[in-house]
Design an enzyme around this catalytic site. Sequence first.
Site, PDB file in Angstrom:
ATOM      1  N   ASP B 320      -8.810  14.367  -3.587  1.00 20.78           N
ATOM      2  CA  ASP B 320      -9.875  13.400  -3.896  1.00 20.78           C
ATOM      3  C   ASP B 320     -11.215  14.049  -4.210  1.00 20.78           C
ATOM      4  O   ASP B 320     -12.009  13.482  -4.951  1.00 20.78           O
ATOM      5  CB  ASP B 320     -10.017  12.406  -2.737  1.00 20.78           C
ATOM      6  CG  ASP B 320      -8.876  11.386  -2.716  1.00 20.78           C
ATOM      7  OD1 ASP B 320      -8.378  11.032  -3.802  1.00 20.78           O
ATOM      8  OD2 ASP B 320      -8.500  10.927  -1.632  1.00 20.78           O
ATOM      9  N   TYR B 408      -8.401   3.597  -2.179  1.00 16.87           N
ATOM     10  CA  TYR B 408      -8.767   3.911  -0.799  1.00 16.87           C
ATOM     11  C   TYR B 408     -10.271   3.987  -0.605  1.00 16.87           C
ATOM     12  O   TYR B 408     -10.966   4.539  -1.430  1.00 16.87           O
ATOM     13  CB  TYR B 408      -8.174   5.260  -0.389  1.00 16.87           C
ATOM     14  CG  TYR B 408      -7.031   5.137   0.592  1.00 16.87           C
ATOM     15  CD1 TYR B 408      -7.282   4.903   1.936  1.00 16.87           C
ATOM     16  CD2 TYR B 408      -5.720   5.265   0.181  1.00 16.87           C
ATOM     17  CE1 TYR B 408      -6.242   4.787   2.851  1.00 16.87           C
ATOM     18  CE2 TYR B 408      -4.664   5.157   1.089  1.00 16.87           C
ATOM     19  CZ  TYR B 408      -4.937   4.913   2.418  1.00 16.87           C
ATOM     20  OH  TYR B 408      -3.905   4.804   3.314  1.00 16.87           O
TER      21      TYR B 408
END
Lengths: 662, 662
Positions: B320, B408
């Site tokens: 990420d 997320y």
Amino acid sequence: MKIKIVVVLVLIQLVYWSCAEAHPLDPLSPSELNLVRTIVTNSYPPSNLTFQYVALDEPDKPQILSWLSSKSKAPHSPPLPLPRRAFVVARFKKQSLEITVDLSTRSIISSRVYNGHGFPTLTFAEQGLVSKLPFSYEPFKESIKKRGLNMSEVVCAAFTVGWYGEENTKRIVKVKCYYANGATANLYARPVEGVSMVADLDDMTILSFSDRFGIPVPKAEGTEYRASKLKPPFGPKLNAINVTQPHGPGFAIDGHSVSWANWKFHLGFDFRVGPIISLASIYDMEKHKYREVLYRGFISEVYVPYQDPTEEWYYTTYFDCGEYGFGQSASSLEPLRDCPSNAHFLDAFYADANGKPVKISNAFCIFEKYAGDIMWRHTEIAIPNQVITEARADVSLVVRMVSTVGNYDYIIDWEFKPSGSIKFGVGLTGILGMKGGAYSNMDQIKGEIDIHGTLLSDNTIGVYHDHFFTYYLDLDIDGQRNSFVKTTLETRKVKDHKIPRKSYWTAVTETAKTEADGRVKLGLEAAELAVVNPNKKTKQGNKIGYRLLPGSVAHPLLATDDYPQIRGAFSNYNVWVTPYNKSEKWASGMFVDRSRGDDTIAVWSRDREIEKKDIVLWYTMGLHHVPAQEDYPVMPTLSAGFELRPTNFFEANPVLKTIISN
Amino acid sequence: MKIKIVVVLVLIQLVYWSCAEAHPLDPLSPSELNLVRTIVTNSYPPSNLTFQYVALDEPDKPQILSWLSSKSKAPHSPPLPLPRRAFVVARFKKQSLEITVDLSTRSIISSRVYNGHGFPTLTFAEQGLVSKLPFSYEPFKESIKKRGLNMSEVVCAAFTVGWYGEENTKRIVKVKCYYANGATANLYARPVEGVSMVADLDDMTILSFSDRFGIPVPKAEGTEYRASKLKPPFGPKLNAINVTQPHGPGFAIDGHSVSWANWKFHLGFDFRVGPIISLASIYDMEKHKYREVLYRGFISEVYVPYQDPTEEWYYTTYFDCGEYGFGQSASSLEPLRDCPSNAHFLDAFYADANGKPVKISNAFCIFEKYAGDIMWRHTEIAIPNQVITEARADVSLVVRMVSTVGNYDYIIDWEFKPSGSIKFGVGLTGILGMKGGAYSNMDQIKGEIDIHGTLLSDNTIGVYHDHFFTYYLDLDIDGQRNSFVKTTLETRKVKDHKIPRKSYWTAVTETAKTEADGRVKLGLEAAELAVVNPNKKTKQGNKIGYRLLPGSVAHPLLATDDYPQIRGAFSNYNVWVTPYNKSEKWASGMFVDRSRGDDTIAVWSRDREIEKKDIVLWYTMGLHHVPAQEDYPVMPTLSAGFELRPTNFFEANPVLKTIISN
């Protein structure tokens, strides 16, 4: 203001259940405790009798469940009549008695002399009496004089001695003394090291005395912790934070029953273990009903073995519930310091050695907690020309008790979350167990010398030790017939040759059939543990359950055949699962002082079936404690905790539509 | 009101350091970002260039330390002149450039074409462009039509593809599409499963397309999470809790420098990793000075391997930070929901693909947290005729950012405690990665079938995955020369035959000499890990240090020679310790998209000496995630965290004399 405080002051022995709020799991009220005393002392002359433990003998589980069910079907009808009984452990003529008292018939319905190993919990009264013995004991007075100390500044305390293979055990303790009072309140920081006394609790006499003179008493400087006695500069300085609730608290208390948001539960109190949470249920908006989660939960034992094998310390192993009474040791909570400004306080009552009720003011606080956390959120930017953000503040309900067992203060939190989670918090603060030593600097400690602790200050050693907290959790997930399921995450090879990836993990589920399958040492493999209701499934066909999210995993490091570990064998596994049995409450056994480990869960747990049964989950959370200088003279709280989290219990996120009033 | 907000709006390119509050670690301001763009595009025509990463190239550590030292010696003199530089990664004519720009001389001081493996972080602009390609791609339009879907309701997104042993790698992504917009904002819950497209980011073309038609798009019902679109009944209902500070907050913000209670630190922001905490020091009341704790700390990478090995999902492994930019993905925080009412918000800026500054409003919030917890307490009843209770409320300072990487949402908290602890919190919320499936009930899944996830709703599978958070922690404990110490708790036999106890544990300390000694897989043994300053000791002679209290320990379950794990090899150990090296910041390497694992910490970490050196601690906290139905349609926050705790850093409890203003 939604809080209703119903102080049950009616003479309960005359009219049972006349008060609508009475609950069969309510702890014994002061008048009930008095009645128990009257009934027992009618049969056993009070001059020869001490009350070591007086508790509600709660009705059997099927009775409670029928009562609940009849109550929910006809809330305004008179509830089912249930027995109201007390269980008493007493010492009478140097014997331990187990007495069951029926309050409605005002009679003893059973009484037996306990002939097994071990002795009951120590009362405050006898701890106080035995701690006074040295003051009229000449050899001790001589020792104090020899050290140039002032007897009026000496404080003594009683310490359990455990069991180290002796054939015959008497009810003895060690008495250790400290130098405190005037110059400091921190007695534990000033041990009169080397002086060792053994005293008989039944006879209240000193049996033996020794003095390995030579270790100086640590100085008072730097040991004080009372704000009024500390000298400037003060700091760090913090700005006040006030917590206010414009609409008042969101919880309601009716007797010992608490309801808040989607939760309801009963809060009991027990001399031995402190808070008992019963009948915790959560409201399911989809199913339009409360659903059972926890029938009964409490800390069954707190096992604290110290790790100094020398003559004055080797025996030091505490079982804080069974030996000292975690409930008896509850401290009155200080508003604004121990609990926030929006907290509500509840008193608790226990019976003292004479059987008389003693009130612990502010034994519990209950408050809504908002730590600034986020319950759930999402920001979405993938949809063209929109930025969507939804977030909800996270609020929970905390029930707190602090148990101060001698030097240590344990902060015990039960935290209920609207999402269905129950979080179990333990905070360790208070004062370390300290030992006097000859040293003031680590440079003096050479070669093979092991001081079995950390040098905290001149002549002061914080002794290595562990804390194991064993929780009794009688989960009833949507009913009584539950199973214990272990989901292991296993690595698999990719078999499809078109896929260039080599491996992945998958979840392999196993249901425990017997108690042997339910014993788990955590940390050895990637696994998730859950209690499920195998007879109930979600719409998608997943088993309804609650998952245990462990925290602070520790394993005992003592040899399993060592005496303290035989007594503390319930810590050999982090998880045990047993079929429900009303008599199996105490992981360490009923009579823990000087116990021999013959009544622990490690003995009861055999190979009974636990699949699709009413089962109890025992979870042990542990910490090894190597003290640091920062823990002196009083410890900044060290926190640990674990969580029970709904896992396919709800069809979907139960707080999706939560709202906070403005 | 103690908050001073100094908005540095002066034209920094004209007069450096004219503004007293400027700090050499300040992130690049909007005007500096503009200047970088001007300087770079003077050499590289903007028509062929995209900015993939623009960041402060901070001065070398010795320069910063000299600057700090001169500043503390003469706070009112002009500070030492330090270079002000930017580091730029750009794509130019299908090549990756690494450019260093000097802002004061307005010049490029170095520029090189990167010829290694891997590509830079994806910009939002190119993710947006590539996600639009399907809408004019005939085969895709046909697939949508075939499913009876409405193209105006389709949303697509770009997913990195990793590396699976290919000899040559191009800068490609997979484009996956969802059905959302009108009926629900929850696109991830409605995947158009089976359709798979590969697109070239440099050419902005679709390279390949396939459609395994057959899996229905899950229905919209039950997927929505926007309060405005949800239908009654609402609940659970919570009463509001307001947090107020009668004297205002206790912290002060000066530019990017924050001071509060006994702490001071600098809060930076980086496109790749989000918050960077630098120069965190704590005031020692006894020594009358600030003492260094952390030179620089941030989350270096977040590695998220999914565990579905089938054709449409096997490649799904996110990095990420390196691939998506944890800072770029920061969400604007919502007052009262994401942060409490006493929070102060700060904006952040990054350079977009054109090099232009983009503002993220409310990228950070800073607030004093009071969760009702107890900082320390003790009740003393052993002293005759007295009950002493001292307790202090626990207040801490939280710096929060939320990074939303696609589905997320990661809540990243840095929490500073007056006791000296730094707590690192991670909250996982947002929306699961979901896959379409043929099933609506687990009963349909028989025999060998593995759906690689949890059936969350009809035709909806929450795919198994992990999260590994790798923190870069350049601790400087009271100075730069530090060592990494492992204290193992070892069981010993009692040798003294007079003592009836058999065993005890003691603490055995080992100092890591080389990087090999500093690699730790947690959970295998009882051990405490600390970074100490071996040249400084407490008065008692204990090594001054900070201890790592790990949280949520997880180990990767993929085969170590599997491609995602080669790229994520930094997760093979929970702890690595390296000698400080300015260029070793990114655990996953500089160019992570399609990387081959040849620039990870697992490669750099060899056997360099780390004893009495300036060392960096890399700690990886992990979670395996088996989704539950409660995680749908949006996840209740799952929290994890760890702590750095002073251990013999102070001579005694540093909050013994703490005071809270009333």
